[in-house]
Design an enzyme around this catalytic site. Structure first.
Site, mmCIF file in Angstrom:
data_model
loop_
_atom_site.group_PDB
_atom_site.id
_atom_site.type_symbol
_atom_site.label_atom_id
_atom_site.label_comp_id
_atom_site.label_asym_id
_atom_site.label_seq_id
_atom_site.Cartn_x
_atom_site.Cartn_y
_atom_site.Cartn_z
ATOM 1 N N HIS A 57 0.878 -1.166 0.000
ATOM 2 C CA HIS A 57 0.000 0.000 0.000
ATOM 3 C C HIS A 57 0.917 1.217 0.000
ATOM 4 C CE1 HIS A 57 -2.672 3.137 1.167
ATOM 5 N NE2 HIS A 57 -3.663 2.351 1.525
ATOM 6 N N SER A 69 0.770 4.329 0.674
ATOM 7 C CA SER A 69 0.814 5.319 1.747
ATOM 8 C C SER A 69 1.180 4.707 3.105
ATOM 9 C CB SER A 69 -0.531 6.046 1.855
ATOM 10 O OG SER A 69 -1.541 5.150 2.259
ATOM 11 N N CYS A 70 1.546 3.443 3.105
ATOM 12 C CA CYS A 70 1.865 2.739 4.355
ATOM 13 C C CYS A 70 3.373 2.783 4.622
ATOM 14 C CB CYS A 70 1.382 1.293 4.252
ATOM 15 S SG CYS A 70 1.879 0.241 5.618
ATOM 16 N N SER A 71 3.751 3.333 5.751
ATOM 17 C CA SER A 71 5.182 3.446 6.091
ATOM 18 C C SER A 71 5.823 2.075 6.263
ATOM 19 C CB SER A 71 5.368 4.278 7.354
ATOM 20 O OG SER A 71 4.738 3.651 8.456
#
Length: 115
Positions: A7, A9-11
């Site tokens: 994903h 936008s997932c750090s």
């Protein structure tokens, strides 16, 4: 080659990609938000994870809390919910042939890539 369910936008997803890159591990990115998994693909993933559907659900997610936390669903219903709402799937997930793992913490990935 390792497939990474990712994903953007997932750090944690970004950290896994950096870790694989730093360790010269070949990988393929699968953005499961842009290309949601079908119910069949989720069932296959659960087998590779050796996990139940409840372990795949992000229960701290806002969408889960607002729409699904108070509801009772069968495993099959949850699989359909996850297919329709991919942001509820734990991430990142690494797949290597017949096995998979949820890539957290990143330190555990080292054991997975060595298998």
């Amino acid at each position: 080659m390792i497939k990474v369910l990712y994903h953007g936008s997932c750090s944690k997803s970004k950290a896994i990609l950096e870790h694989l890159d730093e360790n010269n591990v070949a990988f393929e990115i699968i953005d499961f938000i842009e290309q949601p998994l079908s119910p069949m693909e989720i069932r296959t993933l659960l087998k590779k994870l050796n996990a139940g559907v409840q372990e795949l659900i992000r229960k701290n997610d806002k969408l889960y809390k607002e729409k699904f936390a108070a509801k009772q669903h069968s495993d099959e219903e949850w699989i359909n919910v996850l297919s329709e709402n991919p942001s509820l799937i734990q991430r990142p997930i690494l797949i290597k042939g017949p096995i998979a793992m949820i890539g957290r913490p990143v330190e555990n990935v080292r054991f997975f890539i060595d298998k």
